[in-house]
Design an enzyme around this catalytic site. Structure first.
Site, PDB file in Angstrom:
ATOM      1  N   ARG A  66      44.343  37.162  40.237  1.00 28.98           N
ATOM      2  CA  ARG A  66      44.967  37.173  38.923  1.00 28.98           C
ATOM      3  C   ARG A  66      43.992  37.721  37.881  1.00 28.98           C
ATOM      4  O   ARG A  66      42.790  37.531  37.975  1.00 28.98           O
ATOM      5  CB  ARG A  66      45.394  35.743  38.563  1.00 28.98           C
ATOM      6  N   LYS A 136      37.864  25.497  44.775  1.00 29.42           N
ATOM      7  CA  LYS A 136      38.959  26.443  44.970  1.00 29.42           C
ATOM      8  C   LYS A 136      39.099  26.828  46.437  1.00 29.42           C
ATOM      9  O   LYS A 136      38.169  27.332  47.053  1.00 29.42           O
ATOM     10  CB  LYS A 136      38.745  27.693  44.113  1.00 29.42           C
ATOM     11  N   ARG A 268      38.147  21.992  31.145  1.00 29.48           N
ATOM     12  CA  ARG A 268      36.912  21.504  30.538  1.00 29.48           C
ATOM     13  C   ARG A 268      36.315  20.436  31.444  1.00 29.48           C
ATOM     14  O   ARG A 268      36.985  19.453  31.775  1.00 29.48           O
ATOM     15  CB  ARG A 268      37.200  20.929  29.150  1.00 29.48           C
TER      16      ARG A 268
END
Length: 275
Positions: A66, A136, A268
């Protein structure tokens, strides 16, 4: 002198048998190397080749994520493939989330219970698969082109996926990597592909008929941003409050509840606990 690696045994015939009754004209193509499976299927679509196809590569040299981010994979390190098919849904919103839900359920059908030592597979809006601890596992890239479907003019959708089979080195990465082996040591690229593709085709057909709303509750079960402070690309920040029936991220900001549909976000980090 090192011996060459064993060839990867892909379940192409099994996948064709499972999917061809659902998608007329479906085919499976395995390539040893390509620049990008998404790029290749988009090239074909623009040339008028809009048949349903699963394109898998063992090595991707110029993969794209992306926002143009690079995804490069070596043999055996990642599972990289693209599924192309004509689609004509009533509403496109939430497609990447529906795809993510399908992938997560295929790879980890049952979420680990509290206290379980297994890694929990979740979803980071809008198109990433993460394991708990903000690691991830992979990402989804969806592109469309004008095409021809069984009923005439349609949109041709290319859904690309990249999943780490083995976690890459973390140096230089903004997010810690995870791998399929963190979920199940027995998961390799061919096994994961066999688990993912048939349910994904069914999920896409359901999305075409009903949209994202029926999948919303299942996304909420794996929503890793729920209750977390997120930063938006326009400088605003707020508390993530799940997603709406159209798949928009709901963020409670100082100015009120905001529905985010296309903004890039970052999580965050939580503040370290004080003694």
């Amino acid at each position: 002198m090192s011996l060459p690696a064993d060839p990867i045994r892909w379940p192409a015939e099994t996948l064709w048998q499972a999917v061809s009754p659902l998608l007329e004209g479906f085919s499976v193509e395995i390539l040893p190397e390509i620049d990008s499976t998404n790029t290749e299927l988009m090239r074909r679509a623009r040339a008028g080749r809009c048949e349903p196809i699963l394109l898998v590569t063992e090595s991707q040299t110029a993969g794209r994520g992306r926002l143009g981010r690079q995804w490069v994979s070596g043999i055996g390190d990642s599972l990289t493939f693209s599924l192309g098919l004509p689609m004509d849904p009533v509403e496109w919103s939430g497609l990447s989330l529906a795809v993510g839900v399908s992938l997560a359920q295929s790879l980890q059908p049952q979420l680990p219970s509290a206290g379980d030592a297994r890694a929990r597979l979740g979803l980071k809006w809008p198109n990433d698969l993460w394991l708990e601890g903000d690691r991830k596992l992979g990402g989804i890239l969806i592109e469309t082109a004008n095409g021809i479907g069984p009923g005439g003019p349609s949109r041709y959708v290319v859904i690309g996926m990249g999943l780490n089979v083995r976690a890459p080195a973390a140096e230089g990465l903004s997010t810690k990597p995870a791998s399929l082996h963190d979920i199940d040591p027995a998961l390799d690229a061919p096994t994961a592909l066999g688990r993912i593709v048939p349910p994904l085709v069914q999920a896409l057909q359901a999305f075409e008929q009903h949209g994202f709303a029926p999948v919303r509750a299942r996304f909420a079960e794996r929503d890793l941003l729920q209750g977390r402070v997120v930063n938006l690309s326009d400088g605003q920040s707020g508390l993530a409050q799940g997603v709406g029936p159209d798949g928009a991220l709901l963020v409670q900001t100082d100015a009120g509840l905001r529905a985010v549909t296309s903004s890039d976000i970052s999580v965050r980090p939580r503040a370290a606990p004080t003694a």
